[in-house]
Design a protein around this motif. Structure first.
Motif, mmCIF file in Angstrom:
data_model
loop_
_atom_site.group_PDB
_atom_site.id
_atom_site.type_symbol
_atom_site.label_atom_id
_atom_site.label_comp_id
_atom_site.label_asym_id
_atom_site.label_seq_id
_atom_site.Cartn_x
_atom_site.Cartn_y
_atom_site.Cartn_z
ATOM 1 N N GLU A 1 0.949 -0.971 0.045
ATOM 2 C CA GLU A 1 -0.080 -0.045 -0.048
ATOM 3 C C GLU A 1 0.950 1.154 -0.151
ATOM 4 O O GLU A 1 0.780 2.318 -0.587
ATOM 5 C CB GLU A 1 -0.900 -0.043 1.450
ATOM 6 N N GLY A 2 1.794 1.154 0.968
ATOM 7 C CA GLY A 2 2.845 2.428 1.023
ATOM 8 C C GLY A 2 3.537 2.651 -0.176
ATOM 9 O O GLY A 2 3.718 3.825 -0.762
ATOM 10 N N THR A 3 4.054 1.857 -0.957
ATOM 11 C CA THR A 3 4.683 1.829 -2.041
ATOM 12 C C THR A 3 4.124 2.280 -3.210
ATOM 13 O O THR A 3 4.287 3.168 -4.164
ATOM 14 C CB THR A 3 5.711 0.668 -2.649
ATOM 15 N N TRP A 4 2.679 1.757 -3.220
ATOM 16 C CA TRP A 4 1.703 2.111 -4.180
ATOM 17 C C TRP A 4 1.456 3.691 -4.257
ATOM 18 O O TRP A 4 1.436 4.497 -5.102
ATOM 19 C CB TRP A 4 0.612 1.314 -4.434
ATOM 20 N N LYS A 5 1.131 4.092 -2.879
ATOM 21 C CA LYS A 5 0.871 5.510 -2.693
ATOM 22 C C LYS A 5 1.897 6.513 -3.390
ATOM 23 O O LYS A 5 1.681 7.219 -3.927
ATOM 24 C CB LYS A 5 0.544 5.561 -1.143
ATOM 25 N N ASP A 6 3.031 6.077 -2.702
ATOM 26 C CA ASP A 6 4.272 6.846 -3.127
ATOM 27 C C ASP A 6 4.595 6.867 -4.734
ATOM 28 O O ASP A 6 4.896 7.822 -5.185
ATOM 29 C CB ASP A 6 5.483 6.520 -2.512
ATOM 30 N N TYR A 7 4.487 5.516 -5.222
ATOM 31 C CA TYR A 7 4.587 5.511 -6.770
ATOM 32 C C TYR A 7 3.660 6.417 -7.711
ATOM 33 O O TYR A 7 3.950 7.224 -8.494
ATOM 34 C CB TYR A 7 4.358 3.958 -7.232
ATOM 35 N N THR A 8 2.314 6.521 -7.023
ATOM 36 C CA THR A 8 1.562 7.490 -7.732
ATOM 37 C C THR A 8 1.966 8.914 -7.513
ATOM 38 O O THR A 8 1.784 9.680 -8.661
ATOM 39 C CB THR A 8 -0.048 7.173 -7.208
ATOM 40 N N GLU A 9 2.331 9.159 -6.400
ATOM 41 C CA GLU A 9 2.607 10.587 -6.061
ATOM 42 C C GLU A 9 4.075 10.817 -7.038
ATOM 43 O O GLU A 9 4.280 12.232 -7.197
ATOM 44 C CB GLU A 9 3.051 10.695 -4.534
ATOM 45 N N GLN A 10 4.907 9.911 -7.306
ATOM 46 C CA GLN A 10 5.984 10.105 -8.331
ATOM 47 C C GLN A 10 5.630 10.365 -9.314
ATOM 48 O O GLN A 10 6.517 10.169 -10.289
ATOM 49 C CB GLN A 10 7.082 9.164 -8.097
ATOM 50 N N GLY A 11 4.288 10.216 -9.857
ATOM 51 C CA GLY A 11 3.962 10.225 -11.339
ATOM 52 C C GLY A 11 3.930 8.939 -12.108
ATOM 53 O O GLY A 11 4.358 8.786 -13.213
ATOM 54 N N GLY A 12 3.689 7.787 -11.420
ATOM 55 C CA GLY A 12 3.833 6.431 -12.103
ATOM 56 C C GLY A 12 2.445 6.174 -12.936
ATOM 57 O O GLY A 12 1.740 7.075 -13.009
ATOM 58 N N ARG A 13 2.499 5.076 -13.398
ATOM 59 C CA ARG A 13 1.422 4.625 -14.266
ATOM 60 C C ARG A 13 0.290 4.113 -13.278
ATOM 61 O O ARG A 13 0.428 4.076 -12.313
ATOM 62 C CB ARG A 13 1.921 3.309 -15.136
ATOM 63 N N SER A 14 -0.969 4.151 -14.162
ATOM 64 C CA SER A 14 -1.959 3.837 -13.547
ATOM 65 C C SER A 14 -1.964 2.144 -13.646
ATOM 66 O O SER A 14 -1.378 1.754 -14.446
ATOM 67 C CB SER A 14 -3.263 4.345 -14.096
ATOM 68 N N LEU A 15 -2.831 1.537 -12.684
ATOM 69 C CA LEU A 15 -3.104 0.340 -12.415
ATOM 70 C C LEU A 15 -3.281 -0.535 -13.730
ATOM 71 O O LEU A 15 -2.871 -1.701 -14.077
ATOM 72 C CB LEU A 15 -4.021 -0.136 -11.171
ATOM 73 N N GLU A 16 -4.168 0.182 -14.655
ATOM 74 C CA GLU A 16 -4.712 -0.746 -15.795
ATOM 75 C C GLU A 16 -3.641 -0.680 -16.813
ATOM 76 O O GLU A 16 -3.814 -1.438 -17.698
ATOM 77 C CB GLU A 16 -5.661 0.216 -16.335
#
Ligand code: COA
Length: 389
Positions: free
Chosen positions: A212-227
């Protein structure tokens, strides 16, 4: 234009022997459904008495050196949490066994099962600084728990070697990374113990929190969406953990968590871990190997990686399959590494489990057991002696 850096080649090796979970279940009276379905494991690799993290690492890396040569390798990073020496890096033995150039730095890296991902990310940094060089990243571990403990069914052993460089032939690693560190005691191995200690339920919870924590940070860093991801390679101490982690992530993101969605995302990544067992820091990259060896053409598609190391540090990142990657896979070699293992009885496994090198500093030859290319021939004056068979 930014450099394309990533995994140019990937090769793995595992132990000489294999213990079927049916054999373990017959010994301890466990319903086999608990192993096959409950934790998602069928068998686990058991190293011979003359194998260790060095011999497995050299066996994994040798085909890479045979294919590409070692001239451009100026750094070897050896990630492990089953280290054989408090001072000397295990990678120095591998460097010697493989005949790599002396103009090379070799270090060992540790943070439980996360170590290889740190090594991969550090390697990318080195290549970005000097694109002419390649980095040999090795993850090698023997997972060992006490006999008759709950962790016993989640042992295993394997090494993954990855050549990291520019214009990779397999996977381009993308920049955004989601990071997470938390001080927890879910799994650890004090220096005076050969077998790890684990609080299984705590470990599962800590892993899910980290996901959960890595995913939250990943999205805040401009990562891809899950899909956008074609598949998810999770760290797999036992393959059911990938199911739990993906379901948790889908749930956290407010998505459907039905079995089909989970199976489509992780199904192909579990094939090797299911029969090799826990290979600690190598496990997430065995997941990648299993995916690439079995999937339809994934050229241009993105793969998610969730690397978790107890204690705990985790990282979520992505890689994209480059055109022509299927021509560089080692599918047949990988199948042979698994199929060549010799099944052991429960008594033989127990004897191997209890075997340890003498510690009084004398000369001791190890039993000649492995049929692999490298062996630990013995120990003399507290020095390990390796040989090429
Ligand atoms: N048929 C099908 N499933 C069964 C079953 C049966 N006959 N009997 C039990 N199960 C299921 C349980 O319901 C459970 O599933 P769930 O987790 O989805 O609820 C699963 O099998 C395991 O059962 P459990 O009672 O929790 O097993 P355990 O106490 O032996 O512990 C581990 C299992 C994995 C926690 C333990 O082996 C362990 O700690 N391993 C080490 C993990 C590790 O290395 N962690 C650190 C790195 S991340």
């Amino acid at each position: 234009m930014s450099l394309s850096i990533g995994i140019h080649d990937l090769s793995f090796a595992t132990g000489e022997y294999v213990l079927e979970h049916t054999t373990l279940a017959a010994h301890n009276g466990t319903d086999i459904g608990k192993y096959h379905v409950g934790i998602g494991q069928e068998s686990m690799s058991v190293p011979a008495a003359d194998e260790d993290i060095v011999t497995m690492a050299a066996s994994a890396a040798a085909p890479i050196i045979a294919r590409h040569g070692g001239d451009r390798i100026r750094t070897v990073v050896f990630a492990t949490e089953s280290s054989i020496d408090q001072s000397k890096a295990a990678g120095v033995y591998v460097h010697s066994l493989l005949g790599l150039p002396s103009a090379c730095r070799v270090v060992e890296l540790k943070q439980a099962c996360y170590g290889a991902t740190a090594a991969l990310q550090f390697a990318i940094g080195l290549v970005r600084r000097d694109p002419a060089q390649q980095v040999l990243v090795i993850a090698s571990d023997v997972s060992k728990y006490e006999l008759d403990s709950p962790g016993e069914s989640t042992q295993g052993a394997a090494a993954v070697a990855m050549l990291v460089g520019v214009d990779p032939a397999l996977v381009r690693i993308e920049d955004p990374s989601g990071l997470f560190t938390a001080d927890v005691m879910d799994f650890w191995r004090p220096n005076y113990r050969a077998a790890a200690l684990v609080d299984g339920q705590e470990s599962i919870n800590a892993y899910l929190q980290a996901a959960e924590g890595t995913w939250k940070d990943y999205t805040e860093q401009g990562g891809r969406s899950l899909e956008e991801f074609a598949a998810f390679c999770y760290h797999q101490p036992f393959t059911k953990m990938a199911t739990k982690a993906h379901r948790h992530l889908l749930n956290y993101c407010g998505k459907d968590t039905d079995n089909d969605a989970v199976a489509a995302a992780i199904g192909l990544t579990t094939a090797y871990n299911r029969v090799i067992g826990n290979s600690y820091t190598a496990s997430v990259y065995l997941g990648l190997a299993a995916l690439l060896d079995q999937a339809e053409d994934l050229t241009g598609r993105s793969i998610a990686f969730l690397s978790y190391g107890s204690g705990s540090v985790a990282e979520f990142f992505a890689g994209t399959l480059v055109a022509g990657y299927r021509d560089h896979l080692r599918t047949e070699q990988n199948h042979t590494a698994i199929a060549r293992r010799t099944p052991v009885s429960y008594a033989e496994y127990r004897e191997l489990h209890e075997y340890s090198l003498p510690t009084e500093g004398g000369d001791h030859a190890t039993p000649a057991q492995t049929t692999g290319p490298f062996r630990l021939a013995g120990i003399s004056g507290h020095k390990r002696i390796y040989e090429t068979r």
